[in-house]
Design an enzyme around this catalytic site. Structure first.
Site, PDB file in Angstrom:
ATOM      1  N   SER A 136       0.829  -1.192   0.000  1.00  0.00           N
ATOM      2  CA  SER A 136       0.000   0.000   0.000  1.00  0.00           C
ATOM      3  C   SER A 136       0.874   1.258   0.000  1.00  0.00           C
ATOM      4  O   SER A 136       1.844   1.359   0.749  1.00  0.00           O
ATOM      5  CB  SER A 136      -0.899  -0.018   1.243  1.00  0.00           C
ATOM      6  OG  SER A 136      -1.717   1.106   1.284  1.00  0.00           O
ATOM      7  N   LYS A 153       0.758   1.063  -6.890  1.00  0.00           N
ATOM      8  CA  LYS A 153       0.167  -0.001  -7.730  1.00  0.00           C
ATOM      9  C   LYS A 153      -0.977   0.513  -8.588  1.00  0.00           C
ATOM     10  O   LYS A 153      -1.010   0.323  -9.797  1.00  0.00           O
ATOM     11  CB  LYS A 153      -0.383  -1.140  -6.855  1.00  0.00           C
ATOM     12  CG  LYS A 153       0.569  -2.198  -6.463  1.00  0.00           C
ATOM     13  CD  LYS A 153      -0.076  -3.501  -6.051  1.00  0.00           C
ATOM     14  CE  LYS A 153      -1.379  -3.428  -5.303  1.00  0.00           C
ATOM     15  NZ  LYS A 153      -1.305  -2.805  -3.991  1.00  0.00           N
TER      16      LYS A 153
END
Length: 537
Positions: free
Chosen positions: A239, A243
């Site tokens: 996170s 991405k």
């Protein structure tokens, strides 16, 4: 398939032990949006999106995630602090208490499925206490047509009761919240938390067991897109490493932003029907596709709005983990269906807050396996209580909290598939340049995009013609030049203007890598072990 028609089918929840519930089955996103507002559980943002507050929990609670230890799991799961065992009898007693709590209530039920490839499709029934949780399920899972719903038989069931609080001493949980997978009963039981990410990660964790054990398919915590020539790229990363941002490329079609399978038939398929993106510091200029996806049908979580219901994406007073979920068709350029061919390039994304890793470098197969098992990024000040300087953070396979098997199982599958497909693997630092966090600055998104584009279209390889610099600590191949990127940016050492400080910090990070990898050494072969960094002192 976009399906906004409410089903005419009606169902009973009696077989689940839920009695006399008022069942709202397969409501449309618009109906769920309006219901949440009518119940005072959300407000409409100026963009049209539904804004909700998830309550006490604004993120996952990994210490409260359990797997029932039974005949299916006991000899296969990598038990420990990540996969915490739960007694089967205690699960049944807790389940009975949860369904008793849900009885007599108005509940929101949705049938959906995971896995875009028909050969791997998993039918899921989601039973939610709250309408916005059910809307999240509509966004994030694949949406059946009315025809598919007629004879729909659920294989897995998610029972989601945010308002139910467990009694830890009596129920066997750690505290009042829990997320438990039972592979025999095929149930994901979630209680005591309103954070919607537990819903999607429950099924992701289940598939991370089912696919490699029973389907010879590698599950991956990654995003993926495909170019006009049909070339697939995969982006692994924890996170905050980029991405979703980097895979949402206007020049390439998005397959998915978080969870995929790589099959023995040489295809890559999305598990999901939507995206769940962080929105901290989101701007229309930097991330136009994600910004544009925040409209009616999307759900914003834990954001702060002004008196005109306009979102302040910089305001993290509730949490750093502000989020939006939206169906994938809110992005214009998507692959339909969400399936691609064997990947040509794989990118490992890391936000290196120490500022010592190159902004892009090429990995050998051994290095690729080593970095995959390591799953490195860094936490910076402010992300967690007590963190005042960068801290290395390792999460095996770039998704340890969701991986029921030993990390080397996934790494072996990935190595085999990479070598069979002839994939090039790149390590991309989306973190700091010119010094560590607090001294240097975050790598410019436009440079990262340019480096990734050059890697995908072959111009990076062409520009360097095999003449890469071998990093003295991490041994990775560091390009000397890249189209549309200043040469000075490519060498982290040069951006520091302090060789001694740079190498001391690089050594410190290398030691952290090696210390973390000690837990995997006994299961790693010589090629993987050779992928470790050097420690010069």
């Amino acid at each position: 398939m976009v399906n906004h028609t409410q089903s005419t089918k009606s169902i009973s929840l009696e077989k689940y032990g839920i009695k006399n519930a008022k069942v709202q089955y397969q409501l449309t996103p618009d109906q769920l949006h309006d219901t949440a507002i009518e119940k005072g559980q959300g407000v409409e943002a100026s963009s049209g999106a539904l804004a909700v507050n998830t309550g006490e929990f604004t993120g996952r609670s990994p210490m409260d995630r359990f797997i029932v230890k039974d005949d299916i799991t006991k000899g296969r799961v990598w038990w420990g602090n990540i996969n915490i065992p739960f007694d089967s009898d205690k699960f049944q007693k807790l389940y009975d208490k949860v369904v008793d709590y849900l009885s007599e209530k108005e509940l929101f039920v949705r049938d959906s499925f995971a896995c875009a490839d028909e050969n791997y499709k998993l039918n899921i029934r989601v039973i939610n206490e709250y309408p916005w949780s059910n809307m999240f399920a509509s966004n994030m899972f694949l949406r059946p047509t009315e025809e598919e719903l007629k004879d729909f038989t659920p294989e897995w069931t998610i029972v989601n009761a945010p308002g139910f609080m467990a009694n830890a001493e009596e129920d066997g949980t750690r505290q009042h919240n829990f997320a438990i997978l039972d592979f025999t009963r095929k149930i994901a039981l979630i209680g005591g938390t309103g954070y919607t990410g537990e819903i999607k990660k429950g099924i992701f964790s289940a598939l991370n067991f089912i696919l490699p054990v029973f389907k010879d398919t590698l599950p991956m915590h990654c995003s993926a897109n495909v170019g006009e020539e049909g070339d697939t790229s995969i982006f692994f990363g924890l996170s905050g490493t980029g991405k979703t941002t980097l895979s949402t490329d206007p020049n390439r079609s998005l397959i998915g932003d978080d969870e995929h399978g790589w099959t023995s038939e040489n295809t890559v398929f999305n598990f999901e029907g939507g995206c769940y993106a962080k929105v901290i510091n989101l701007s229309q200029e930097q991330e136009p596709e994600i910004y544009g996806a925040i409209k009616k049908g999307a759900i914003l979580e834990n954001v702060i709005m002004n008196d005109k219901n306009e979102v302040d994406f910089k305001d993290t007073s509730i949490t750093q983990n502000t989020r939006v979920s939206y169906p994938i068709h809110h992005i214009e350029n998507i692959k339909v269906p969400s399936i691609g061919k064997n990947p040509k390039n794989i990118f490992f994304l890391t936000a290196d807050a120490f500022g010592v890793l190159p902004p892009i470098s090429k990995l050998t197969p051994g290095q690729a396996a080593y970095h995959f098992i390591s799953g490195y990024t860094a936490k910076v000040a402010g992300t967690e209580a007590g963190i005042t300087e960068p801290v290395p953070s390792f999460s095996a396979c770039f998704g340890a909290p969701f991986m029921p098997l030993h990390p080397t199982k996934y790494a072996e599958m990935l190595s085999k598939k990479m070598q069979e497909a002839g994939v090039t693997v790149w390590l991309v630092n989306t973190g700091w340049t010119g010094g560590p966090y607090g001294v240097g600055s975050r790598m410019k998104l436009k440079y990262t995009r340019a480096m990734i584009t050059a890697a995908m279209d072959g111009s990076l390889e062409e520009a360097n013609k095999g003449n890469y610099h071998i990093h003295s600590v991490f041994k990775v191949e560091q390009p000397r030049t890249c189209p549309n990127v200043p040469t000075s940016v490519l060498s982290p050492r040069q951006t520091w203007n302090n060789d001694e400080g740079y190498y001391n910090t690089a050594d410190k990070l290398a030691v952290s890598f090696k210390d973390n990898f000690k837990q995997f050494e006994d299961n790693a072969n010589a090629e993987i072990l050779a992928g470790a960094p050097n420690v010069r002192k």
